[in-house]
Each structure stands twice: as structure tokens, then as C-alpha cells.
Design a protein around this motif. Sequence first.
Motif, PDB file in Angstrom:
ATOM      1  N   LYS A 249       0.841  -1.200   0.000  1.00  9.78           N
ATOM      2  CA  LYS A 249       0.000   0.000   0.000  1.00  9.78           C
ATOM      3  C   LYS A 249       0.881   1.257   0.000  1.00  9.78           C
ATOM      4  O   LYS A 249       0.598   2.229  -0.704  1.00  9.78           O
ATOM      5  N   LYS A 250       1.949   1.203   0.778  1.00  6.89           N
ATOM      6  CA  LYS A 250       2.868   2.353   0.806  1.00  6.89           C
ATOM      7  C   LYS A 250       3.467   2.587  -0.572  1.00  6.89           C
ATOM      8  O   LYS A 250       3.599   3.725  -1.027  1.00  6.89           O
ATOM      9  N   ARG A 251       3.832   1.507  -1.249  1.00  5.29           N
ATOM     10  CA  ARG A 251       4.387   1.641  -2.605  1.00  5.29           C
ATOM     11  C   ARG A 251       3.358   2.310  -3.529  1.00  5.29           C
ATOM     12  O   ARG A 251       3.699   3.181  -4.331  1.00  5.29           O
ATOM     13  N   LYS A 252       2.090   1.897  -3.397  1.00  7.44           N
ATOM     14  CA  LYS A 252       1.042   2.478  -4.253  1.00  7.44           C
ATOM     15  C   LYS A 252       0.856   3.959  -3.955  1.00  7.44           C
ATOM     16  O   LYS A 252       0.662   4.776  -4.860  1.00  7.44           O
ATOM     17  N   ASN A 253       0.926   4.313  -2.675  1.00  7.76           N
ATOM     18  CA  ASN A 253       0.794   5.728  -2.296  1.00  7.76           C
ATOM     19  C   ASN A 253       1.948   6.554  -2.866  1.00  7.76           C
ATOM     20  O   ASN A 253       1.751   7.696  -3.287  1.00  7.76           O
ATOM     21  N   ILE A 254       3.141   5.975  -2.862  1.00 11.60           N
ATOM     22  CA  ILE A 254       4.299   6.697  -3.409  1.00 11.60           C
ATOM     23  C   ILE A 254       4.093   6.912  -4.911  1.00 11.60           C
ATOM     24  O   ILE A 254       4.343   8.001  -5.435  1.00 11.60           O
ATOM     25  N   ALA A 255       3.592   5.872  -5.590  1.00 17.03           N
ATOM     26  CA  ALA A 255       3.332   6.002  -7.040  1.00 17.03           C
ATOM     27  C   ALA A 255       2.337   7.134  -7.291  1.00 17.03           C
ATOM     28  O   ALA A 255       2.517   7.947  -8.207  1.00 17.03           O
ATOM     29  N   ALA A 256       1.302   7.188  -6.457  1.00 22.47           N
ATOM     30  CA  ALA A 256       0.282   8.243  -6.621  1.00 22.47           C
ATOM     31  C   ALA A 256       0.902   9.625  -6.397  1.00 22.47           C
ATOM     32  O   ALA A 256       0.585  10.590  -7.102  1.00 22.47           O
ATOM     33  N   LEU A 257       1.788   9.707  -5.427  1.00 21.77           N
ATOM     34  CA  LEU A 257       2.438  10.988  -5.132  1.00 21.77           C
ATOM     35  C   LEU A 257       3.349  11.423  -6.284  1.00 21.77           C
ATOM     36  O   LEU A 257       3.363  12.600  -6.672  1.00 21.77           O
ATOM     37  N   TYR A 258       4.090  10.473  -6.851  1.00 18.70           N
ATOM     38  CA  TYR A 258       4.913  10.796  -8.027  1.00 18.70           C
ATOM     39  C   TYR A 258       4.021  11.356  -9.135  1.00 18.70           C
ATOM     40  O   TYR A 258       4.348  12.330  -9.786  1.00 18.70           O
ATOM     41  N   ARG A 259       2.865  10.698  -9.342  1.00 16.99           N
ATOM     42  CA  ARG A 259       1.970  11.128 -10.433  1.00 16.99           C
ATOM     43  C   ARG A 259       1.476  12.546 -10.194  1.00 16.99           C
ATOM     44  O   ARG A 259       1.259  13.312 -11.129  1.00 16.99           O
ATOM     45  N   LYS A 260       1.274  12.875  -8.913  1.00 15.21           N
ATOM     46  CA  LYS A 260       0.781  14.208  -8.576  1.00 15.21           C
ATOM     47  C   LYS A 260       1.894  15.260  -8.740  1.00 15.21           C
ATOM     48  O   LYS A 260       1.643  16.360  -9.225  1.00 15.21           O
ATOM     49  N   LEU A 261       3.109  14.885  -8.343  1.00 18.48           N
ATOM     50  CA  LEU A 261       4.168  15.898  -8.241  1.00 18.48           C
ATOM     51  C   LEU A 261       5.035  16.055  -9.479  1.00 18.48           C
ATOM     52  O   LEU A 261       5.616  17.120  -9.703  1.00 18.48           O
ATOM     53  N   VAL A 262       5.158  14.981 -10.266  1.00 16.74           N
ATOM     54  CA  VAL A 262       6.042  15.082 -11.440  1.00 16.74           C
ATOM     55  C   VAL A 262       5.247  15.676 -12.602  1.00 16.74           C
ATOM     56  O   VAL A 262       4.307  15.057 -13.108  1.00 16.74           O
ATOM     57  N   THR A 263       5.621  16.885 -12.992  1.00 14.11           N
ATOM     58  CA  THR A 263       4.846  17.609 -14.023  1.00 14.11           C
ATOM     59  C   THR A 263       5.647  17.798 -15.310  1.00 14.11           C
ATOM     60  O   THR A 263       5.145  18.388 -16.251  1.00 14.11           O
ATOM     61  N   ASN A 264       6.888  17.333 -15.314  1.00 15.89           N
ATOM     62  CA  ASN A 264       7.737  17.474 -16.496  1.00 15.89           C
ATOM     63  C   ASN A 264       7.142  16.671 -17.668  1.00 15.89           C
ATOM     64  O   ASN A 264       7.038  15.444 -17.597  1.00 15.89           O
ATOM     65  N   LYS A 265       6.739  17.390 -18.709  1.00 18.92           N
ATOM     66  CA  LYS A 265       6.028  16.752 -19.846  1.00 18.92           C
ATOM     67  C   LYS A 265       6.926  15.812 -20.658  1.00 18.92           C
ATOM     68  O   LYS A 265       6.438  15.020 -21.458  1.00 18.92           O
ATOM     69  N   ASN A 266       8.239  15.949 -20.459  1.00 18.56           N
ATOM     70  CA  ASN A 266       9.156  15.074 -21.204  1.00 18.56           C
ATOM     71  C   ASN A 266       9.299  13.701 -20.554  1.00 18.56           C
ATOM     72  O   ASN A 266       9.984  12.828 -21.088  1.00 18.56           O
ATOM     73  N   ILE A 267       8.686  13.553 -19.387  1.00 22.48           N
ATOM     74  CA  ILE A 267       8.816  12.279 -18.667  1.00 22.48           C
ATOM     75  C   ILE A 267       7.470  11.548 -18.696  1.00 22.48           C
ATOM     76  O   ILE A 267       6.448  12.095 -18.279  1.00 22.48           O
ATOM     77  N   ALA A 268       7.497  10.323 -19.218  1.00 20.92           N
ATOM     78  CA  ALA A 268       6.263   9.507 -19.232  1.00 20.92           C
ATOM     79  C   ALA A 268       6.281   8.584 -18.023  1.00 20.92           C
ATOM     80  O   ALA A 268       7.165   7.723 -17.896  1.00 20.92           O
ATOM     81  N   LEU A 269       5.330   8.806 -17.134  1.00 25.93           N
ATOM     82  CA  LEU A 269       5.248   7.953 -15.938  1.00 25.93           C
ATOM     83  C   LEU A 269       4.478   6.683 -16.306  1.00 25.93           C
ATOM     84  O   LEU A 269       3.701   6.688 -17.266  1.00 25.93           O
ATOM     85  N   PRO A 270       4.670   5.591 -15.533  1.00 24.09           N
ATOM     86  CA  PRO A 270       3.927   4.369 -15.864  1.00 24.09           C
ATOM     87  C   PRO A 270       2.423   4.612 -15.768  1.00 24.09           C
ATOM     88  O   PRO A 270       1.971   5.350 -14.891  1.00 24.09           O
ATOM     89  N   LYS A 271       1.674   4.010 -16.689  1.00 29.47           N
ATOM     90  CA  LYS A 271       0.220   4.224 -16.704  1.00 29.47           C
ATOM     91  C   LYS A 271      -0.402   3.669 -15.424  1.00 29.47           C
ATOM     92  O   LYS A 271      -0.032   2.577 -14.978  1.00 29.47           O
ATOM     93  N   PRO A 272      -1.362   4.397 -14.828  1.00 30.18           N
ATOM     94  CA  PRO A 272      -1.992   3.876 -13.611  1.00 30.18           C
ATOM     95  C   PRO A 272      -2.703   2.551 -13.900  1.00 30.18           C
ATOM     96  O   PRO A 272      -3.163   2.323 -15.018  1.00 30.18           O
ATOM     97  N   ALA A 273      -2.770   1.712 -12.867  1.00 29.62           N
ATOM     98  CA  ALA A 273      -3.434   0.414 -13.023  1.00 29.62           C
ATOM     99  C   ALA A 273      -4.649   0.391 -12.114  1.00 29.62           C
ATOM    100  O   ALA A 273      -4.781   1.225 -11.222  1.00 29.62           O
ATOM    101  N   LYS A 274      -5.545  -0.580 -12.369  1.00 32.38           N
ATOM    102  CA  LYS A 274      -6.713  -0.724 -11.494  1.00 32.38           C
ATOM    103  C   LYS A 274      -6.261  -1.143 -10.098  1.00 32.38           C
ATOM    104  O   LYS A 274      -5.125  -1.577  -9.906  1.00 32.38           O
ATOM    105  N   ASP A 275      -7.178  -1.092  -9.143  1.00 29.86           N
ATOM    106  CA  ASP A 275      -6.901  -1.481  -7.757  1.00 29.86           C
ATOM    107  C   ASP A 275      -6.122  -2.780  -7.672  1.00 29.86           C
ATOM    108  O   ASP A 275      -6.563  -3.791  -8.208  1.00 29.86           O
ATOM    109  N   ASN A 276      -5.014  -2.752  -6.995  1.00 31.41           N
ATOM    110  CA  ASN A 276      -4.233  -3.950  -6.694  1.00 31.41           C
ATOM    111  C   ASN A 276      -3.696  -4.717  -7.891  1.00 31.41           C
ATOM    112  O   ASN A 276      -3.186  -5.804  -7.761  1.00 31.41           O
TER     113      ASN A 276
END
Length: 361
Positions: A249-276
Motif C-alpha cells: 500500500k505504501k508503494r502504491k501511495n508513493i506512485a500516486a504521489l509521483y503522479r501528482k508531483l512530477v509535471t515534467n512533460k518530457n517524462i512519461a510515468l507508468p500508466k496507472p493500473a486498477k486497484d491492486n
Amino acid sequence: MVLFNDFVTEYKSIKRDIDSAIRRVIDRGFFILGPEVDNFEKNFAKYCGAKYAVGVASGTDALYLSLLASGIGRGDEVIVPVNTALATGIAVTMSGARPIFADCDENFLIDIKVIPSLITKKTKAIIPVHLYGRSCDMKMLVAVAKKYKLVLIEDCAQAHGAMWHRKKVGTFGDFGCFSFYPTKNLGAYGDAGAITTNNEHCYKKLKALRFYGASDRTTSTLFGINSRVDEIQAAILNAKLARLDEWNKKRKNIAALYRKLVTNKNIALPKPAKDNEHVYHLFVARAKNRDAIIAALKKNGIHTMIHYPVLLHQQPIFKNIKQRGTFPHAEAYAKEIFSLPIHPFLKEKEIIHIAKALNVV
Ligand SMILES: Cc1ncc(COP(=O)(O)O)c(C=O)c1O
């Protein structure tokens, strides 16, 4: 310094449980295939929702023994993704079979669409890898395996607890192969692995195969090896299994935080996945200027890695194995991917520091 993994902080957080687990084994004086292994196998099978689990020496051996249990060897072919840890391919060559590589899709997972074009009369199995912690499409893979009568061996080394439609990985195929290498979501304090299966016959065979092919302590009837998880590792894994969901769960929260905070358009973050569906063993982003990003992060004391810079068909050990596929996606991604820290003990201020550094590259 932002570490990629932080085992010291992890140990401090569970010190009492780990120390007492190790002490218990030493006080008992029983070190190989005893009550801790029995207990862990039961607990891990239950956690995964599988009927059985068999502890072995490593994730590589889990794959190798699953191939051995399926009677796969010289003259056979096994389909594996081209972008995975070396071990997935090595386990196939250990069995004597030939690894046939498949390209990946936009989520870095084996491209299921290309699998039929790789199948010949010699093909005996598929090893999909739930890479970086994300489940493959198990409905499609089960259908392909059934259609072509292939053994399905899930490589779950990076995906403890990941699910496909609310069912845990390692329970769809004939075998689920797990590594407990220290960096994994569930990591031992040394090497260890396990195989899950719902098939009683396979379970009994695997237990013999990990113990010299012997069905009792003295008589060997199968070609087997020595591949056992020891009591100390099993005791540690039992203590850590109780925390796996919380850490995922902590790992998932960190992923969500990266998605919120990383705004650099040149960086493609991994696509979000469904629950679990994703347990974020790794958080792998892409950028054309990957090397500049890694250098900038390093300057800021942030440790990154690349999983994996060299694809299996490019590895010297596999170069001479004739392939019939092409790997345009994996080859393009290999030049752009980089893995950001995502362990459960990463602090919010460290994530903010990483995001800030990423946003100004
Ligand atoms: C995808 C994958 N498969 C297999 C393995 C092999 O596991 P082990 O290192 O325990 O042999 C690993 C771990 O390195 C892995 O990441």
C-alpha cells in the motif's frame, strides 16, 4: 542521499520480530526443511489464494523446477518476454530448452498478440512476467495457453500480492514462481524462492525435485536437485509476510504521489493500473533524455537504476539462439527507461525532492 532500497530502516522497524524469529530457529537447532518452512509454505499459499506453495532456494530455481516438473527440456521451446531479468531466460536454458523471446506492450508486459506467431510444434510453455509488479492480462494468457496446450508458468518474482481482477498472481497458471531476493516486495535476508500451484500432483513432484528427486529421505526416483529454503529465511519471511499488504500500500501511495508531483512533460510515468493490479516493485518512467535525467538526479543525491538496459536477445549468452520475433517496443523502451526509488520507507520529503529534481531537468 536518497537510497533505492533501505534495508536498515526496514529492519529497525521490525527488529523485535526478526530477532525473535532468528533466535527461535537457532534455539530449536533445526535448520533445513523444518517447522518454519512448513508454516511459511502454508501462510504464503493462503496469502496467494493457492492450494500449495513449495519453498525453494531462489526465484531462478522456482522457474527451473517448474519447467522440470512439466517435463520440459532439450528440444523444447519456451516463450518468454525479451525485457525481463536475466533469470527468466537462464532458467529456460538450465532446463535444456530454448528460450524464444517476445516483444512487450506499452505497459512493458509480454505482448500477448505476438505469442501465436512464435509458437511451433516444439513450443511447450509460456512464461509471462508480471514485470515491475504489474499483472499481465491473465484472462488472455490462460486462453492462449489453453488453445495451444502450453504449460503456463507465471514469473511472479516482482509481483507478490499483485492481482488480476481481484485474484492474486501465481494462481492462474500451472505454476507461480516467486523470488524472495532481498530487494523484492517480500524479501528474505539472503536467497529464497517459492512455487505456488493448485495441482496436487505437481506439488508432490516439486517437493521431490527440490530434494534430490527423493520422495522420502533416502530414495531418489526423479532427476532432482538440492534447492531448499532454509529455516532462518522462512522464519524471516513469515514475519515479513504479515507486513506485505501494508508495504505494498505504501508503494502504491508513493506512485500516486509521483503522479501528482512530477509535471515534467518530457517524462512519461507508468500508466496507472486498477486497484491492486500493480504492487509497484519498481516505478519505471521513460524519457528521451534519460541519461541527462539520471545524471541530474545523481547530482541531487538520488539513486536510480535501469531495469533492464540489455534485453535478453542482446545478452551474449543468448545471442546465438535463433529467434523468430522482432522487438521494436522493447528496444525503443530500453533506451528511455529509468527506475525511481519506491521502497516502503521512502519519506514524503524525499519524494518531493525527487519530483523537484525531475521537474527542472
Ligand atoms: C522477473 C524475475 N524473474 C526471476 C528472478 C530470479 O530470482 P532470484 O534472483 O531469486 O533467482 C528475478 C529476480 O532477480 C526477477 O526479477
